[in-house]
Every structure is written in structure tokens, then in C-alpha cells.
Design a protein around this motif. Structure first.
Motif, PDB file in Angstrom:
ATOM      1  N   VAL A 193       4.717  -1.442  -4.158  1.00 39.82           N
ATOM      2  CA  VAL A 193       5.338  -2.498  -3.358  1.00 39.82           C
ATOM      3  C   VAL A 193       4.287  -3.530  -2.931  1.00 39.82           C
ATOM      4  O   VAL A 193       4.506  -4.736  -3.041  1.00 39.82           O
ATOM      5  N   VAL A 194       3.152  -3.056  -2.470  1.00 31.67           N
ATOM      6  CA  VAL A 194       2.095  -3.969  -2.018  1.00 31.67           C
ATOM      7  C   VAL A 194       1.539  -4.776  -3.188  1.00 31.67           C
ATOM      8  O   VAL A 194       1.369  -5.995  -3.081  1.00 31.67           O
TER       9      VAL A 194
ATOM     10  N   ALA B 274       7.123  -2.602   2.511  1.00 27.22           N
ATOM     11  CA  ALA B 274       5.856  -1.866   2.510  1.00 27.22           C
ATOM     12  C   ALA B 274       5.766  -0.947   3.723  1.00 27.22           C
ATOM     13  O   ALA B 274       5.298   0.188   3.608  1.00 27.22           O
TER      14      ALA B 274
ATOM     15  N   PHE C 173       4.150   3.202  -2.337  1.00 29.42           N
ATOM     16  CA  PHE C 173       3.603   2.237  -1.373  1.00 29.42           C
ATOM     17  C   PHE C 173       2.720   1.208  -2.075  1.00 29.42           C
ATOM     18  O   PHE C 173       2.878   0.001  -1.878  1.00 29.42           O
TER      19      PHE C 173
ATOM     20  N   ARG D 263       7.872   2.135   3.040  1.00 29.67           N
ATOM     21  CA  ARG D 263       7.191   3.052   2.112  1.00 29.67           C
ATOM     22  C   ARG D 263       6.018   3.750   2.805  1.00 29.67           C
ATOM     23  O   ARG D 263       5.754   4.919   2.564  1.00 29.67           O
TER      24      ARG D 263
ATOM     25  N   CYS E 176       0.749  -8.404   2.923  1.00 35.80           N
ATOM     26  CA  CYS E 176       1.822  -7.682   2.241  1.00 35.80           C
ATOM     27  C   CYS E 176       2.067  -6.305   2.845  1.00 35.80           C
ATOM     28  O   CYS E 176       3.202  -5.814   2.834  1.00 35.80           O
ATOM     29  N   GLU E 177       1.034  -5.672   3.361  1.00 35.56           N
ATOM     30  CA  GLU E 177       1.206  -4.362   3.987  1.00 35.56           C
ATOM     31  C   GLU E 177       2.067  -4.432   5.243  1.00 35.56           C
ATOM     32  O   GLU E 177       2.601  -3.431   5.690  1.00 35.56           O
TER      33      GLU E 177
END
Length: 92
Positions: free
Chosen positions: A78-79, A44, A75, A47, A38-39
Motif C-alpha cells: 500500500v505504501v 496504510a 502494508f 494495514r 503515505c504511511e
């Protein structure tokens, strides 16, 4: 000698509330794997870039009251949302 054999046999297994798991099996935390995935997603990364920009700005000043807490939480949000949609599919 008898106890050594039993201890060796028992050390190969770890009792878990989810059943017997072999000790030599490497358990992988699905949240950690999903977090890494996801990062790397576009939102992400955007962000994270804002967080890095804020960190650079704050670190370039000798005295400032500014922090990057808001960018950090943005950040993480979102992750975490990305992780949450798939995490329970990976749990047994």
C-alpha cells in the motif's frame, strides 16, 4: 598554502552526475518524504493496524509457527503504490 585554498574551495562543491551541488545544501530524499506522507493515509494505517494486531498475537504466544509476513508485505504494498504515483514528479 596554495593547496589548502584549493582544497577548501573544492570541498565546498561536490561533483555529481547531475551537476555541481553545494556540499552544505542538505539533500532530501523525496522517497523518504513521500513514504512518511503515505504511511499516514487511511489504507496504510488500516494495514499497519492489522500488522500490529498480528505482532501482538504472535508475541503473546510462547511457541507458534505464525508469522506476520503477509501483513507486513500488505502494508508495504500500500505504501509503495502510494509513493510510486508521485515519486518521479519529484525527481529532476
Amino acid at each position: 598554502m596554495l593547496f589548502a585554498g584549493i582544497r577548501e574551495t573544492l570541498s565546498k562543491f561536490v561533483q555529481s552526475p547531475f551537476g555541481v551541488v553545494r556540499a552544505e545544501e542538505e539533500l532530501v530524499d523525496p522517497a523518504k518524504v513521500l513514504r512518511e506522507k503515505c504511511e499516514q493515509e487511511k489504507e496504510a494505517q488500516e494495514r499497519f493496524a492489522k500488522l500490529q494486531e498480528c505482532n501482538t498475537r504472535v508475541n503473546s504466544r510462547k511457541a507458534t509457527a505464525e508469522t506476520c509476513v503477509e501483513e507486513f508485505w500488505d502494508f508495504l504494498e500500500v505504501v509503495d503504490k502510494c509513493i510510486a504515483k508521485d515519486l518521479f514528479d519529484h525527481l529532476k
